[in-house]
Scaffold this motif. Structure first.
Motif, PDB file in Angstrom:
ATOM      1  N   ARG A  18       0.841  -1.188   0.000  1.00  0.00           N
ATOM      2  CA  ARG A  18       0.000   0.000   0.000  1.00  0.00           C
ATOM      3  C   ARG A  18       0.877   1.238   0.000  1.00  0.00           C
ATOM      4  O   ARG A  18       2.043   1.184   0.394  1.00  0.00           O
ATOM      5  CB  ARG A  18      -0.952   0.011   1.184  1.00  0.00           C
ATOM      6  N   THR A  19       0.301   2.332  -0.471  1.00  0.00           N
ATOM      7  CA  THR A  19       0.959   3.624  -0.350  1.00  0.00           C
ATOM      8  C   THR A  19       0.116   4.468   0.600  1.00  0.00           C
ATOM      9  O   THR A  19      -1.118   4.351   0.637  1.00  0.00           O
ATOM     10  CB  THR A  19       1.120   4.334  -1.710  1.00  0.00           C
ATOM     11  N   ILE A  20       0.798   5.281   1.383  1.00  0.00           N
ATOM     12  CA  ILE A  20       0.157   6.044   2.443  1.00  0.00           C
ATOM     13  C   ILE A  20       0.721   7.452   2.431  1.00  0.00           C
ATOM     14  O   ILE A  20       1.921   7.644   2.201  1.00  0.00           O
ATOM     15  CB  ILE A  20       0.434   5.397   3.818  1.00  0.00           C
ATOM     16  N   GLU A  32      -3.432   8.441   5.740  1.00  0.00           N
ATOM     17  CA  GLU A  32      -4.444   8.162   4.728  1.00  0.00           C
ATOM     18  C   GLU A  32      -3.881   7.149   3.745  1.00  0.00           C
ATOM     19  O   GLU A  32      -2.854   7.390   3.108  1.00  0.00           O
ATOM     20  CB  GLU A  32      -4.827   9.442   3.985  1.00  0.00           C
ATOM     21  N   GLU A  33      -4.553   6.024   3.614  1.00  0.00           N
ATOM     22  CA  GLU A  33      -4.146   5.024   2.638  1.00  0.00           C
ATOM     23  C   GLU A  33      -4.558   5.510   1.257  1.00  0.00           C
ATOM     24  O   GLU A  33      -5.718   5.817   1.020  1.00  0.00           O
ATOM     25  CB  GLU A  33      -4.806   3.690   2.958  1.00  0.00           C
ATOM     26  N   LEU A  34      -3.587   5.589   0.363  1.00  0.00           N
ATOM     27  CA  LEU A  34      -3.854   6.055  -0.999  1.00  0.00           C
ATOM     28  C   LEU A  34      -4.199   4.910  -1.923  1.00  0.00           C
ATOM     29  O   LEU A  34      -5.169   4.966  -2.671  1.00  0.00           O
ATOM     30  CB  LEU A  34      -2.645   6.821  -1.539  1.00  0.00           C
ATOM     31  N   THR A  35      -3.362   3.874  -1.926  1.00  0.00           N
ATOM     32  CA  THR A  35      -3.585   2.725  -2.802  1.00  0.00           C
ATOM     33  C   THR A  35      -3.289   1.447  -2.038  1.00  0.00           C
ATOM     34  O   THR A  35      -2.521   1.446  -1.067  1.00  0.00           O
ATOM     35  CB  THR A  35      -2.682   2.768  -4.055  1.00  0.00           C
ATOM     36  N   ARG A  36      -3.903   0.371  -2.498  1.00  0.00           N
ATOM     37  CA  ARG A  36      -3.623  -0.971  -1.977  1.00  0.00           C
ATOM     38  C   ARG A  36      -3.483  -1.875  -3.187  1.00  0.00           C
ATOM     39  O   ARG A  36      -4.236  -1.749  -4.147  1.00  0.00           O
ATOM     40  CB  ARG A  36      -4.743  -1.434  -1.063  1.00  0.00           C
ATOM     41  N   PHE A  37      -2.522  -2.800  -3.146  1.00  0.00           N
ATOM     42  CA  PHE A  37      -2.258  -3.636  -4.316  1.00  0.00           C
ATOM     43  C   PHE A  37      -1.687  -4.978  -3.899  1.00  0.00           C
ATOM     44  O   PHE A  37      -1.174  -5.140  -2.789  1.00  0.00           O
ATOM     45  CB  PHE A  37      -1.281  -2.918  -5.268  1.00  0.00           C
ATOM     46  N   GLY A  62       0.847   5.770  -6.647  1.00  0.00           N
ATOM     47  CA  GLY A  62       0.612   6.505  -5.409  1.00  0.00           C
ATOM     48  C   GLY A  62       1.187   7.912  -5.457  1.00  0.00           C
ATOM     49  O   GLY A  62       0.550   8.877  -5.019  1.00  0.00           O
ATOM     50  N   LEU A  63       2.387   8.054  -6.024  1.00  0.00           N
ATOM     51  CA  LEU A  63       3.006   9.379  -6.144  1.00  0.00           C
ATOM     52  C   LEU A  63       2.211  10.289  -7.082  1.00  0.00           C
ATOM     53  O   LEU A  63       2.111  11.500  -6.852  1.00  0.00           O
ATOM     54  CB  LEU A  63       4.447   9.247  -6.632  1.00  0.00           C
ATOM     55  N   LYS A  64       1.627   9.709  -8.128  1.00  0.00           N
ATOM     56  CA  LYS A  64       0.805  10.508  -9.042  1.00  0.00           C
ATOM     57  C   LYS A  64      -0.437  11.044  -8.334  1.00  0.00           C
ATOM     58  O   LYS A  64      -0.852  12.182  -8.568  1.00  0.00           O
ATOM     59  CB  LYS A  64       0.410   9.685 -10.270  1.00  0.00           C
ATOM     60  N   LEU A  65      -1.020  10.235  -7.446  1.00  0.00           N
ATOM     61  CA  LEU A  65      -2.175  10.713  -6.673  1.00  0.00           C
ATOM     62  C   LEU A  65      -1.787  11.899  -5.792  1.00  0.00           C
ATOM     63  O   LEU A  65      -2.534  12.869  -5.674  1.00  0.00           O
ATOM     64  CB  LEU A  65      -2.746   9.583  -5.808  1.00  0.00           C
ATOM     65  N   VAL A  66      -0.612  11.819  -5.183  1.00  0.00           N
ATOM     66  CA  VAL A  66      -0.125  12.918  -4.353  1.00  0.00           C
ATOM     67  C   VAL A  66       0.091  14.167  -5.209  1.00  0.00           C
ATOM     68  O   VAL A  66      -0.298  15.275  -4.825  1.00  0.00           O
ATOM     69  CB  VAL A  66       1.179  12.505  -3.622  1.00  0.00           C
ATOM     70  N   ALA A  67       0.675  13.992  -6.381  1.00  0.00           N
ATOM     71  CA  ALA A  67       0.930  15.129  -7.278  1.00  0.00           C
ATOM     72  C   ALA A  67      -0.379  15.759  -7.736  1.00  0.00           C
ATOM     73  O   ALA A  67      -0.488  16.994  -7.802  1.00  0.00           O
ATOM     74  CB  ALA A  67       1.758  14.674  -8.474  1.00  0.00           C
ATOM     75  N   GLN A  68      -1.385  14.936  -8.044  1.00  0.00           N
ATOM     76  CA  GLN A  68      -2.684  15.457  -8.476  1.00  0.00           C
ATOM     77  C   GLN A  68      -3.342  16.313  -7.395  1.00  0.00           C
ATOM     78  O   GLN A  68      -4.088  17.231  -7.696  1.00  0.00           O
ATOM     79  CB  GLN A  68      -3.622  14.309  -8.856  1.00  0.00           C
TER      80      GLN A  68
END
Length: 112
Positions: A18-20, A32-37, A62-68
């Motif tokens: 996961r990314t957090i 906050e959990e961003l992605t799970r895989f 996950g990094l793209k979600l943070v950038a968005q």
């Protein structure tokens, strides 16, 4: 004025990851959990390996979600699962059969 610091974390377990995003605000940490895989293994030559390219793709996602979301990251941390040997897990890490464990690193079956 709130002083916020954001930290991006990657947690890679034996079978999933996961990314957090962790946010430090007024001496409190919000997670906050961003992605799970899935963390699928690749078998080749009689050995199992992590699919490093798939894991890399998931970290980038996950990094793209943070950038968005326009979040400025203070730092990035990556944590991986404990040592897995021959399909056996003991405590937080396993020890290969027949190899002694350094006593000063272990307590009650758990690795310090």
């Amino acid at each position: 004025m709130e002083d916020k610091k954001h930290f991006f974390a990657v947690d890679l377990g034996a079978t999933s990851g996961r990314t957090i995003i962790g946010t430090l605000v007024n001496d409190r940490i919000e997670l906050e959990e961003l992605t799970r895989f899935d963390n699928n293994l690749i078998e080749t030559g009689g050995h199992f390996y992590w699919d490093i390219y798939a894991l890399y793709f998931e970290v980038i996602k996950g990094l793209k979600l943070v950038a968005q979301r326009n979040i400025a990251i203070t730092s990035i941390g990556i944590d991986t699962c404990g040592l897995c040997m021959r399909g056996q897990r003991r405590g937080t890490a396993a020890q290969p059969t027949g190899i002694p464990r350094p006593a000063h690193l272990w307590h009650d079956g758990r690795l310090f």
